[in-house]
Design a protein around this motif. Structure first.
Motif, PDB file in Angstrom:
ATOM      1  N   LYS A 179       3.058   6.443   5.462  1.00 14.93           N
ATOM      2  CA  LYS A 179       3.281   5.046   6.136  1.00 14.93           C
ATOM      3  C   LYS A 179       4.678   4.571   6.174  1.00 14.93           C
ATOM      4  O   LYS A 179       5.605   5.442   5.375  1.00 14.93           O
ATOM      5  CB  LYS A 179       2.477   4.096   5.084  1.00 14.93           C
ATOM      6  N   CYS A 211       3.603   0.457   2.981  1.00 16.67           N
ATOM      7  CA  CYS A 211       3.383  -0.435   4.286  1.00 16.67           C
ATOM      8  C   CYS A 211       2.785  -1.593   3.616  1.00 16.67           C
ATOM      9  O   CYS A 211       2.234  -1.588   2.347  1.00 16.67           O
ATOM     10  CB  CYS A 211       2.346   0.273   5.171  1.00 16.67           C
ATOM     11  N   LYS A 212       2.626  -2.640   4.418  1.00 17.62           N
ATOM     12  CA  LYS A 212       1.761  -3.730   3.868  1.00 17.62           C
ATOM     13  C   LYS A 212       0.491  -3.565   3.451  1.00 17.62           C
ATOM     14  O   LYS A 212      -0.252  -2.784   4.360  1.00 17.62           O
ATOM     15  CB  LYS A 212       2.006  -4.996   4.828  1.00 17.62           C
ATOM     16  N   ALA A 213       0.070  -4.180   2.301  1.00 16.55           N
ATOM     17  CA  ALA A 213      -1.600  -3.921   2.093  1.00 16.55           C
ATOM     18  C   ALA A 213      -2.408  -4.300   3.205  1.00 16.55           C
ATOM     19  O   ALA A 213      -2.077  -5.849   3.603  1.00 16.55           O
ATOM     20  CB  ALA A 213      -1.617  -4.417   0.852  1.00 16.55           C
ATOM     21  N   GLU A 214      -3.656  -4.113   3.333  1.00 19.05           N
ATOM     22  CA  GLU A 214      -4.491  -4.743   4.398  1.00 19.05           C
ATOM     23  C   GLU A 214      -5.787  -5.183   3.344  1.00 19.05           C
ATOM     24  O   GLU A 214      -6.398  -4.584   2.908  1.00 19.05           O
ATOM     25  CB  GLU A 214      -5.088  -3.725   5.476  1.00 19.05           C
ATOM     26  N   PHE A 215      -5.796  -6.603   3.583  1.00 22.66           N
ATOM     27  CA  PHE A 215      -6.911  -7.117   2.935  1.00 22.66           C
ATOM     28  C   PHE A 215      -8.243  -7.262   3.299  1.00 22.66           C
ATOM     29  O   PHE A 215      -8.297  -7.281   4.965  1.00 22.66           O
ATOM     30  CB  PHE A 215      -6.651  -8.748   2.570  1.00 22.66           C
ATOM     31  N   THR A 216      -9.334  -6.940   3.074  1.00 21.20           N
ATOM     32  CA  THR A 216     -10.676  -6.929   3.453  1.00 21.20           C
ATOM     33  C   THR A 216     -11.092  -8.380   3.114  1.00 21.20           C
ATOM     34  O   THR A 216     -10.700  -9.079   2.225  1.00 21.20           O
ATOM     35  CB  THR A 216     -11.571  -6.070   2.509  1.00 21.20           C
ATOM     36  N   GLN A 237       0.929  -1.140   0.026  1.00 19.99           N
ATOM     37  CA  GLN A 237      -0.100  -0.059   0.035  1.00 19.99           C
ATOM     38  C   GLN A 237       0.883   1.179  -0.080  1.00 19.99           C
ATOM     39  O   GLN A 237       1.701   1.347   0.830  1.00 19.99           O
ATOM     40  CB  GLN A 237      -0.963   0.002   1.331  1.00 19.99           C
ATOM     41  N   THR A 292      -7.464  -4.197  -0.810  1.00 25.29           N
ATOM     42  CA  THR A 292      -7.255  -3.430   0.116  1.00 25.29           C
ATOM     43  C   THR A 292      -8.181  -2.020   0.272  1.00 25.29           C
ATOM     44  O   THR A 292      -8.821  -1.761  -0.346  1.00 25.29           O
ATOM     45  CB  THR A 292      -5.619  -2.393  -0.204  1.00 25.29           C
TER      46      THR A 292
END
Length: 454
Positions: free
Chosen positions: A382, A440-445, A377, A451
Motif C-alpha cells: 500500500k 494507506c487510509k483505512a476503509e470503513f465498512t 491500514q 476496516t
C-alpha cells in the motif's frame, strides 16, 4: 599538591585554641596597613581550605555560603580599615581564593564521605577525613535503628515496587556520577506528602543539594553554573508548562565530561556537573518541540498513591523523619548497592514503565494516532502521499479534541520512526509526490465501522 599540605596542617591543628596560636599580626606593616598576601596565608592556617574554579572547599566539602568567611575577615580587619571596609573584605576574600588555588580534585565514585569519615563501597570505613568535593552531614553507624516512620511513610506514598526504585535513586545520588543517565519525577494529585521527600533529601545532603526549577535550569544560562559540584538538584513544585527546549537538561542527565558554564560578569568556563535531577509535581515533564524518545527515556516516573479519605496529616512528620536521618542514609545505601550490582539499571515496576508510555503519548499525540484504529491500514504494497497522511492525522486530532502538530513536525517524526511502524519513505512514492510505502487510509465498512482487514 596544596590540598595534601593543607590536610597535614589541619590534622596538626585540632582545637580552636591551637588554631588561634597560628594567628599573628604579620599581615600588618609598620603603619598598620594590611599586607593582603600575608593576611590570606594567615587566614588559611587558621581555616584550611582549597579553591577550585572560584569555589572554596574544606574537609567538610563545598562552602556554599561565604558569609561566615566574610564575617571573620570583617572582624579581623575592622580596626585597621577606616573607609571602604566592605570593599576591602571582598578584596581579601578574593586574595584568599587565589592563595588557596588548587587543581580540580578527582571524582571518586568508590566512596561516600560522611560526617564521621569515609565509607567505601566495598564496605570498608575509615575515620580519615581529607579535602573533598562533597561530604554528607550524616553519621555512618550500622547500629542505628531502622527508620520505622520513614518506611511507613513510603508504604503510604508509593506502591512496593516503586519504593525500590526511589530507594535506588536516593542511593544513586550519594555518588558523584551520572552513569545511570536518569532523572526522577514523582507525580501525584496533591496532598499525598511527596514534597516531604525533598525535605528529607535536604537532611541527607545538606549544602550538596540545590533547589531550582527545571525550567530555570533549561532557559537561564547562569542557573546551570549553580549546579557545579552539587550532588542533587530538587524541583519541589514542577511547573506544568512545557519546556521550550530540552538540550541542557538532557545533557546534564547524561553528562560524562565537562560542560560550558557561565556566571554573571565572568568569562564562561568548562566545569563539572554531576547533579542528579529529582522533581515533584502534579503532572509530567513535557517539551514544546522535542518529541523524541531521547527526552523521555531519561525519565523515571513514579506516581503516588491517592490520599486515603479521612487521613489525618501529621504536622510533626518532617520532625520525626529528620530524627531518622542516619537510618534513612543506610536505607539509601542499600539501594545504591543494589543499583551498582545491577550495573546501574534501575528496578522499574510495570506501573513506572506504563507511566513513561503515557507521558510520551501525552507529550506527543502522534504516538496515540499511530496506535488508533479506523484511520490507517498497514499492509505491504500500500502507499500514501505525505499530504494525505498528514490530513488523516488532522482528522484524528479533530475527532479526539487534540491539537495537531505542524505538518513539518509530523512528517519529521514519521520519517525518523518509519522502521518502528514498518514504513518506507519514498520521495517519489506516488508519481513525483513524496509519501510512504506499506500504509494507506483505512476503509470503513458502513455497518461496523471497521476496516476490511480487521
Amino acid at each position: 599538591m596544596r590540598e595534601d599540605i593543607l590536610t597535614t596542617e589541619l590534622q596538626k591543628v585540632s582545637s580552636e585554641s591551637q588554631r588561634r596560636e597560628l594567628y599573628s599580626m604579620d599581615w600588618l606593616d609598620d603603619k598598620d596597613k594590611i599586607i593582603e598576601g600575608a593576611f590570606a596565608e594567615c587566614y588559611l592556617k587558621m581555616h584550611p581550605m582549597i579553591c577550585i574554579h572560584g569555589i572554596l572547599f574544606t574537609i567538610d566539602g563545598i562552602v556554599s555560603d561565604e558569609s561566615g568567611i566574610k564575617n571573620d575577615i570583617y572582624s579581623m580587619v575592622r580596626p585597621y580599615v577606616t573607609s571602604g571596609l566592605a570593599r576591602k573584605v571582598e578584596q581579601l576574600l578574593q586574595t584568599i581564593k587565589l592563595e588557596a588555588y588548587s587543581e580540580p580534585l578527582p571524582l571518586q565514585t568508590d566512596r561516600i564521605r560522611v560526617a564521621n569519615g569515609t565509607l567505601f563501597l566495598n564496605g570498608e570505613f575509615s575515620e580519615q577525613k581529607d579535602f573533598c568535593l562533597n561530604r554528607l552531614p550524616v553519621i555512618y553507624d550500622l547500629d542505628v535503628e531502622k527508620p520505622a516512620r520513614w518506611l511507613k511513610f513510603m508504604e503510604e506514598l508509593l506502591n512496593p515496587d516503586d519504593i525500590l526504585t526511589l530507594q535506588e535513586y536516593m542511593g544513586y545520588m550519594l555518588l558523584p556520577t551520572t552513569k545511570a543517565q536518569k532523572m526522577m519525577l514523582i507525580i501525584g494529585k496533591g496532598g499525598e506528602g511527596k514534597s516531604r521527600i525533598g525535605l528529607v533529601l535536604r537532611e541527607l545532603f545538606g549544602n550538596n543539594m540545590y533547589s531550582c526549577s527545571l525550567q530555570k535550569i533549561e532557559v537561564d544560562k547562569f542557573a546551570r553554573a549553580n549546579l557545579e559540584y552539587m550532588l542533587i538538584t530538587v524541583d519541589d513544585d514542577m511547573k506544568l508548562e512545557a519546556l521550550p527546549q530540552t538540550n541542557h537538561i538532557k545533557s546534564i542527565v547524561t553528562l560524562e565530561d565537562q560542560i560550558d558554564l557561565e556566571r554573571k560578569g565572568q568569562q564562561s568556563f568548562q566545569g563539572v556537573v554531576y547533579a542528579r535531577l529529582i522533581a515533584f509535581g502534579n503532572g509530567g515533564l513535557h517539551a514544546l518541540y522535542d518529541k523524541t524518545d531521547g527526552f523521555y527515556r531519561r525519565q523515571l516516573i513514579l506516581t503516588t498513591k491517592d490520599k486515603v479519605d479521612g487521613r489525618e496529616d501529621d504536622p510533626y512528620l518532617i520532625d520525626k523523619l529528620r530524627k531518622e536521618r542516619d537510618g534513612i542514609f543506610l536505607w539509601a545505601l542499600e539501594g545504591l548497592q543494589r543499583l551498582v550490582s545491577n550495573n546501574y539499571v534501575f528496578t522499574e515496576s510495570v506501573d513506572a514503565k506504563q507511566n513513561l508510555v503515557d507521558a510520551q503519548e501525552e507529550g506527543n499525540n502522534i504516538l496515540a494516532f499511530m496506535k488508533s484504529e479506523g484511520y490507517l491500514q498497514f499492509e505491504i504494497g500500500k502507499k500514501i502521499s505525505s499530504t494525505d497522511f498528514y490530513n488523516i492525522y488532522v482528522s484524528w486530532c479533530e475527532d479526539n479534541l487534540e491539537k495537531p502538530r505542524a505538518s513539518a513536525g509530523f512528517l519529521h517524526y514519521i520519517k525518523e520512526n518509519q522502521k518502528r511502524y514498518g514504513l518506507i519513505y519514498d520521495a517519489k512514492c506516488i508519481g513525483n509526490r513524496r509519501g510512504f510505502h506499506n500504509v494507506c487510509k483505512a476503509e470503513f465498512t458502513p455497518v461496523t465501522g471497521k476496516t476490511p482487514f480487521d
